[in-house]
Scaffold this active site. Structure first.
Site, PDB file in Angstrom:
ATOM      1  N   GLU A   1      -3.680   6.800  -0.150  1.00 40.97           N
ATOM      2  CA  GLU A   1      -2.993   7.873   1.060  1.00 40.97           C
ATOM      3  C   GLU A   1      -1.930   7.908  -0.995  1.00 40.97           C
ATOM      4  O   GLU A   1      -0.803   8.081  -0.941  1.00 40.97           O
ATOM      5  CB  GLU A   1      -2.505   7.356   1.731  1.00 40.97           C
ATOM      6  CG  GLU A   1      -3.270   6.690   2.726  1.00 40.97           C
ATOM      7  CD  GLU A   1      -2.674   6.328   4.054  1.00 40.97           C
ATOM      8  OE1 GLU A   1      -1.372   6.196   4.221  1.00 40.97           O
ATOM      9  OE2 GLU A   1      -2.709   6.548   5.388  1.00 40.97           O
TER      10      GLU A   1
ATOM     11  N   GLU B   1      -9.321   5.900   8.619  1.00 44.27           N
ATOM     12  CA  GLU B   1      -8.205   4.771   9.258  1.00 44.27           C
ATOM     13  C   GLU B   1      -8.168   5.550  10.413  1.00 44.27           C
ATOM     14  O   GLU B   1      -7.763   6.561  10.294  1.00 44.27           O
ATOM     15  CB  GLU B   1      -6.918   4.488   8.354  1.00 44.27           C
ATOM     16  CG  GLU B   1      -6.980   3.697   6.774  1.00 44.27           C
ATOM     17  CD  GLU B   1      -5.579   3.763   6.721  1.00 44.27           C
ATOM     18  OE1 GLU B   1      -5.149   3.653   7.108  1.00 44.27           O
ATOM     19  OE2 GLU B   1      -6.057   3.761   5.955  1.00 44.27           O
TER      20      GLU B   1
HETATM   21  C1  GLA Z   1      -1.796   4.079   6.466  1.00 46.16           C
HETATM   22  C2  GLA Z   1      -2.741   2.776   5.132  1.00 46.16           C
HETATM   23  C3  GLA Z   1      -2.903   1.546   5.781  1.00 46.16           C
HETATM   24  C4  GLA Z   1      -1.920   0.795   7.127  1.00 46.16           C
HETATM   25  C5  GLA Z   1      -1.333   1.794   7.730  1.00 46.16           C
HETATM   26  C6  GLA Z   1      -1.141   1.672   8.733  1.00 46.16           C
HETATM   27  O1  GLA Z   1      -2.753   4.353   6.750  1.00 46.16           O
HETATM   28  O2  GLA Z   1      -3.633   3.665   3.924  1.00 46.16           O
HETATM   29  O3  GLA Z   1      -2.940   0.709   4.607  1.00 46.16           O
HETATM   30  O4  GLA Z   1      -0.462   0.572   5.940  1.00 46.16           O
HETATM   31  O5  GLA Z   1      -1.589   3.358   7.238  1.00 46.16           O
HETATM   32  O6  GLA Z   1      -0.970   2.406  10.415  1.00 46.16           O
END
Ligand code: GLA
Ligand code: ZN
Length: 666
Positions: free
Chosen positions: A152, A308
């Site tokens: 991210e 995710e």
């Molecule tokens: C993001 C991050 C993860 C985690 C999630 C929690 O998407 O990439 O590492 O922190 O949020 O929702």
């Protein structure tokens, strides 16, 4: 566009065995549980830098060797991450320049993640080094199937190195200071620059009113992320040319032009965290669908990965309500319908301590499989196995909505008109909703995409026009396209200079057959109404006040001094049609307008009637029917289909709350 990386839908997620390094029995238990959960992959190594390089130049890969082998022995594919999203404390201590400087000029201390300078040569070198070692060590590892770069990417840095890089970026983008002064309109407030060194990043305690500069800074920051990424992947491309590369995007994150970034990836992936079951499930489903369509469109319809999602709750909503049972399953199926070839979670096993210890995970603190969440994940895994037929199948809609990252920036930085209501995404989603409700596939495109393949292009709030866009629209309509523009179209050029000679810009006045003289902005509580085909619609926030030249007036304002003037126009231009919708609507206007258009143009709507709150999405030969309403729904199909999940023949569906079906023609 079809593109296949695996023969099956990837089901897995972030796996952080490094958090459990002192309890190796848990690793074995993880393997047993992954098999039970019908999970076929794990994403390993995100944020694992200090475990791999505990001291500068001292490496410990043994634990990673062991877990990759274990995963492979258990038939799991590994998506291997590079660790640049967070760094070891020793690195920040020894090389403070790697830490980010905030806009206030203060360098951050070590901590959190995403806390690095995007320019620092030291950090770039350290990242290249660790990535080289990872690539060399695992290039032939049979489990490693994909790279997950960093995590991210986000944020910005205002350190001296970044200021210098910004100036270099400006020098490369403007012929000379005279051009910059002109394009930034620096004659205003005596802001003419006489030396490049006078320019600094925008900030509250400095310059934050030169709008074109704010836009340039956003472009620079986005380019910095991409160049940081290019630096990261250089050794991977060289050492592992056959392993595909992705990085995980965050919804419509504003800080990076994803439409640009996507060109540098082999496949797009993103992290999906809708706020389900807060009373507006239907709207959440519509917006999430739009975002999925955006990610599928980033590489021209190519499938994407859902990198995710949470199997239950997150920990970062203000109040973390548990979604209804099976909502996660439905949400995952929705992603697959819109083009996802993976369903992955954050995270596999819940952390015991730290910031995310209450974030949902597949394996909870209890540590066993007898939980609702685990059972649902396992069930979903068995469902996904029945949907392997969709893998690699991309698609395009006949309709495109222009959501352009850089236009988003431009709409957010200017001062004027309605300063409160600049919800570019919200406006695009309002147009998207009636299309979603009719089961019409939509692509979400930047303004410099190829419009030619679409039967309808909708451009809400297309305020800024990148070079070439005017010709692109003109040519599309002249050749027979249907183009719908919303309020405040074609106001500024790529550098944020207003077009002279009236709006919309230049020959768009001919294409739309109108001239916009003024724009009224409506404070909350004050509205206008628009009369259109015997109905009256609420106009809120923005009302362009138009003169129709060659255009036919289809709808008119009903209130205020501009009552009776055009609010919806249609111009026949060349072989095509250009519509202008001059106001922001709250209500049924979009639905009625799209209904009419879909009677005139075949937009590929669902062949059967879709009840409210139900979504119908076709991917290849599979039709996904999903109930996002807060009540059970019955759907009468237009013919007999095969229910893909149970093999039965069906001519109607009964879907409970959170229910869905996947059907295909017999
Ligand atoms: C993001 C991050 C993860 C985690 C999630 C929690 O998407 O990439 O590492 O922190 O949020 O929702
Ligand atoms: Zn910096």
């Amino acid at each position: 566009m079809d593109k296949k990386f695996f023969d099956y839908i990837i089901h897995g997620g972030d796996y952080n065995p490094d958090q459990w390094i002192d309890t190796p029995e848990i690793w074995d238990e993880d393997m047993r549980l992954m098999n039970l959960a019908n999970v076929n992959s794990a994403t390993v190594g995100i944020f694992a830098w200090s475990m791999i390089e505990p001291e500068e130049g001292v490496y410990n890969f043994e634990w990673l060797d062991e877990i990759l082998d274990k995963l492979h022995e258990n038939g799991k594919d590994v998506i291997l991450a590079t660790p640049s999203g967070a760094r070891p404390a020793w690195l920040a201590q020894k090389y403070p320049e790697v830490l980010r400087v905030e806009a206030n000029g203060i360098r951050n201390e070590y901590g959190v993640r995403h806390n690095h300078c995007l320019t620092s040569p030291v950090y770039r070198e350290k990242v290249r080094n660790i990535n080289t070692l990872l690539a060399e060590r695992y290039k032939d590892h049979p489990a490693v199937k994909m790279w997950h770069i960093s995590n991210e990417y986000c944020g910005e840095c205002h350190c001296e190195l970044c200021q210098e890089a910004f100036r270099d970026w400006l020098k490369a983008h403007y012929k000379d200071l005279d051009e910059l002064n002109f394009k930034w309109w620096n004659g205003f407030w005596s802001h003419k620059m006489t030396d490049w060194s006078q320019i600094n990043s925008p900030k509250d305690r400095g310059e934050n009113h030169v709008v074109a500069m704010k836009l340039a800074w956003k472009r620079f920051v986005s380019d910095s992320h991409i160049s940081f990424y290019e630096n990261e992947i250089a050794p991977l491309r060289e050492i592992t040319p056959n392993i595909p590369i992705t990085t995980n995007f965050m919804k419509m994150y504003d800080g990076i032009d994803y439409q640009d970034f996507a060109k540098h990836l082999d496949l797009v992936s993103w992290d999906n965290y809708p706020a389900w079951d807060r009373g507006a499930t239907h709207s959440e489903a519509v917006e999430t669908a739009f975002v999925h369509d955006n990610f599928r469109s980033l590489k021209d319809g190519q499938p994407f990965f859902l990198m995710e999602s949470t199997p239950s709750i997150v920990n970062w909503h203000e109040v973390n309500k548990i979604p209804k049972p099976f909502r996660q399953e439905q949400s995952s199926v929705q992603a697959v319908a819109h083009g996802a070839d993976s369903i992955q979670y954050f995270q596999w096993r819940k952390s015991r301590g730290g910031h995310e210890k209450f974030h949902g995970a597949v394996v909870d603190h209890c540590g066993h499989e007898n939980t609702r969440v685990f059972k649902e994940v396992s069930h979903l895994g068995s469902v996904l196995q029945k949907l392997d037929g969709v893998v690699g199948k991309g698609y395009n809609g006949k309709v495109a909505i222009i959501y352009d990252w850089q236009n988003k920036w431009a709409t957010s930085v200017f001062c004027g008109y309605n300063n409160n209501e600049r919800d570019y995404l919200g406006e695009c989603v309002k147009w998207y909703k009636p299309l979603w409700e009719k089961g019409i596939a939509v692509d979400v495109i930047p303004m410099d995409a190829d419009y030619g393949k679409y039967d309808l292009v909708i451009a809400p709030f297309l305020y800024m026009l990148k070079d070439g866009t005017i010709d692109r629209i003109e040519e599309y309509v002249r050749n027979g396209g249907n183009f719908v523009a919303g309020y405040l179209t074609g106001i500024v050029d790529e550098d944020d200079l207003c077009y002279l000679g009236g709006f919309p810009a230049d020959k768009l006045k001919d294409v739309f057959g109108i001239w916009c003289e003024e724009t009224d902005s409506l404070p909350e509580g004050i509205k206008n109404t628009v009369s259109y085909k015997d109905k009256s619609y609420k106009a809120v926030n923005f009302c362009d006040i138009l003169h129709a030249n060659t255009a036919e007036t289809l709808g008119t304002y009903e209130d205020d001094f501009y009552s009776g003037s055009p609010a919806v126009t249609l111009n026949s231009y060349g072989k095509g049609k250009a519509y202008y919708v001059a106001f922001a609507n709250e209500g049924d206007f979009f639905a009625d307008f799209i209904e009419e258009l879909s009677e005139k143009i075949d937009l590929g709507a669902s062949p059967f009637r879709i009840p409210d709150g139900v979504s119908v999405v076709k991917r290849d030969e599979y039709v996904f029917v999903m109930n996002f309403a807060d009540e059970e729904k019955n759907i009468n199909l237009d013919r007999e289909y095969e229910d893909v999940l149970n093999g039965e023949k069906v001519s109607s569906l009964n879907l409970p709350i959170c229910g869905y079906a996947v059907i295909r023609c017999l």
